[in-house]
Design a protein around this motif. Sequence first.
Motif, PDB file in Angstrom:
ATOM      1  N   ASP A 196       0.959  -1.282   0.084  1.00 58.21           N
ATOM      2  CA  ASP A 196       0.071   0.072   0.038  1.00 58.21           C
ATOM      3  C   ASP A 196       0.755   1.280   0.146  1.00 58.21           C
ATOM      4  O   ASP A 196       0.671   2.081   1.006  1.00 58.21           O
ATOM      5  CB  ASP A 196      -1.068   0.057   1.288  1.00 58.21           C
ATOM      6  CG  ASP A 196      -2.268   1.025   1.160  1.00 58.21           C
ATOM      7  OD1 ASP A 196      -2.262   1.481  -0.352  1.00 58.21           O
ATOM      8  OD2 ASP A 196      -2.879   1.437   2.056  1.00 58.21           O
ATOM      9  N   LEU A 197       1.851   1.109  -0.844  1.00 54.80           N
ATOM     10  CA  LEU A 197       2.935   2.427  -1.033  1.00 54.80           C
ATOM     11  C   LEU A 197       2.055   3.751  -1.201  1.00 54.80           C
ATOM     12  O   LEU A 197       2.507   4.734  -0.569  1.00 54.80           O
ATOM     13  CB  LEU A 197       3.738   2.127  -2.024  1.00 54.80           C
ATOM     14  CG  LEU A 197       4.903   0.979  -1.940  1.00 54.80           C
ATOM     15  CD1 LEU A 197       5.606   0.810  -3.015  1.00 54.80           C
ATOM     16  CD2 LEU A 197       5.651   1.280  -0.577  1.00 54.80           C
ATOM     17  N   ASP A 198       1.172   3.826  -2.030  1.00 54.59           N
ATOM     18  CA  ASP A 198       0.529   4.937  -2.117  1.00 54.59           C
ATOM     19  C   ASP A 198      -0.132   5.802  -1.054  1.00 54.59           C
ATOM     20  O   ASP A 198      -0.199   7.019  -0.995  1.00 54.59           O
ATOM     21  CB  ASP A 198      -0.710   4.991  -3.299  1.00 54.59           C
ATOM     22  CG  ASP A 198      -0.261   4.252  -4.761  1.00 54.59           C
ATOM     23  OD1 ASP A 198       0.942   4.662  -5.046  1.00 54.59           O
ATOM     24  OD2 ASP A 198      -1.200   4.061  -5.401  1.00 54.59           O
ATOM     25  N   GLN A 199      -0.512   5.117   0.135  1.00 60.68           N
ATOM     26  CA  GLN A 199      -1.071   5.566   1.179  1.00 60.68           C
ATOM     27  C   GLN A 199      -0.315   5.863   2.451  1.00 60.68           C
ATOM     28  O   GLN A 199      -0.584   6.133   3.427  1.00 60.68           O
ATOM     29  CB  GLN A 199      -2.578   4.618   1.615  1.00 60.68           C
ATOM     30  CG  GLN A 199      -3.456   4.870   0.448  1.00 60.68           C
ATOM     31  CD  GLN A 199      -4.786   4.154   1.025  1.00 60.68           C
ATOM     32  OE1 GLN A 199      -4.843   3.189   1.421  1.00 60.68           O
ATOM     33  NE2 GLN A 199      -5.905   4.815   0.346  1.00 60.68           N
ATOM     34  N   ILE A 200       0.948   5.524   2.240  1.00 57.51           N
ATOM     35  CA  ILE A 200       1.898   5.799   3.409  1.00 57.51           C
ATOM     36  C   ILE A 200       2.061   7.055   3.968  1.00 57.51           C
ATOM     37  O   ILE A 200       1.763   7.198   5.185  1.00 57.51           O
ATOM     38  CB  ILE A 200       3.508   5.351   2.690  1.00 57.51           C
ATOM     39  CG1 ILE A 200       3.539   3.813   2.656  1.00 57.51           C
ATOM     40  CG2 ILE A 200       4.625   5.996   3.751  1.00 57.51           C
ATOM     41  CD1 ILE A 200       4.958   3.511   2.261  1.00 57.51           C
ATOM     42  N   PRO A 201       1.927   8.300   3.194  1.00 54.78           N
ATOM     43  CA  PRO A 201       1.887   9.721   3.832  1.00 54.78           C
ATOM     44  C   PRO A 201       0.527   9.839   4.692  1.00 54.78           C
ATOM     45  O   PRO A 201       0.665  10.293   5.826  1.00 54.78           O
ATOM     46  CB  PRO A 201       1.771  10.547   2.587  1.00 54.78           C
ATOM     47  CG  PRO A 201       2.347   9.846   1.345  1.00 54.78           C
ATOM     48  CD  PRO A 201       2.004   8.254   1.607  1.00 54.78           C
ATOM     49  N   GLN A 202      -0.468   8.996   4.212  1.00 48.97           N
ATOM     50  CA  GLN A 202      -1.669   9.290   5.270  1.00 48.97           C
ATOM     51  C   GLN A 202      -1.685   8.232   6.661  1.00 48.97           C
ATOM     52  O   GLN A 202      -2.319   8.477   7.475  1.00 48.97           O
ATOM     53  CB  GLN A 202      -2.883   8.683   4.368  1.00 48.97           C
ATOM     54  CG  GLN A 202      -3.307  10.176   3.231  1.00 48.97           C
ATOM     55  CD  GLN A 202      -3.014   9.641   1.898  1.00 48.97           C
ATOM     56  OE1 GLN A 202      -1.567   8.984   1.935  1.00 48.97           O
ATOM     57  NE2 GLN A 202      -3.454   9.863   1.131  1.00 48.97           N
ATOM     58  N   LEU A 203      -0.922   6.974   6.359  1.00 45.66           N
ATOM     59  CA  LEU A 203      -1.121   6.059   7.220  1.00 45.66           C
ATOM     60  C   LEU A 203       0.147   5.814   8.213  1.00 45.66           C
ATOM     61  O   LEU A 203       0.084   5.043   9.110  1.00 45.66           O
ATOM     62  CB  LEU A 203      -1.265   4.651   6.676  1.00 45.66           C
ATOM     63  CG  LEU A 203      -2.618   4.438   5.870  1.00 45.66           C
ATOM     64  CD1 LEU A 203      -2.902   3.250   4.869  1.00 45.66           C
ATOM     65  CD2 LEU A 203      -3.922   4.757   7.062  1.00 45.66           C
TER      66      LEU A 203
END
Length: 271
Positions: A196-203
């Motif tokens: 889930d690389l795309d959501q790392i900033p949020q998670l």
Amino acid sequence: MRRLLPLLALLLFAAACTAVPPAPDGRPPSSRTPDGTPATRWQPRPGLAWQWQLSGRLDPSVDVPVYDIDGFDHPAATVADLHRRGRKVVCYVSTGAWEDFRPDAARFPESVLGKGNGWPGERWLDIRRTDLLEPLMAARLDMCRTKGFDAVEPDNMDGYTNPTGFPLTAADQLRYNRLIARLAHDRGLSVALKNDLDQIPQLVADFDFAINEQCAEYDECDRLTPFVKAGKAVFHVEYELAPSAFCPRSRELGLSSMRKRYDLGAWRRAC
């Protein structure tokens, strides 16, 4: 001042006599809740070596501080043995896909089962149906806690980027992933963000570490930097590349990297 020494000695003696012994897993009593579970979560730091074995007879002899093993396949005795060997132990469970070979498979209603995810006997889950999935996932994480695991690896956490059979959105995935993180934390377990690389900033703030497959092969490892900058480990594997092709960059980025075979047996080649 000397008149205080006898009193001080008496107080120290009384404290020693009433001290509670350490828990069997080595955690001090002050870090445990009244029901015996850890009150503070384990936080794996960047650079920790690890072993990831999800198939075959478990080899407990690999000299690394972290083991990641299947939560259903192994009893509490296996976790306790690894603890005696000085390992922290991560509980692998699938939270985004149904598996027909698990003992709780019949508890999943047909309405939440989507398309196959490419692995035999597995189908994507409709993660929007948290009313149905939350109690099922809570039960799985209860199993991890009861067996004594330190952390959980929830797999298939990026269904929204795949053809699941459901119109999943990025917002659906964020909501579900945060639910899984909360359920793990409620049980004193650390939790990994799987891929889930795309959501790392949020998670990155919601998860305690990351587990990644093949970021070097797809030239994506830089995207895991937020975890390392936050002091959180990134456990990483490659399947196709030789260690010489990815280890130098992995070291620069602070990743805990190794090469594995697709069956995730005992074999490994660490950086």
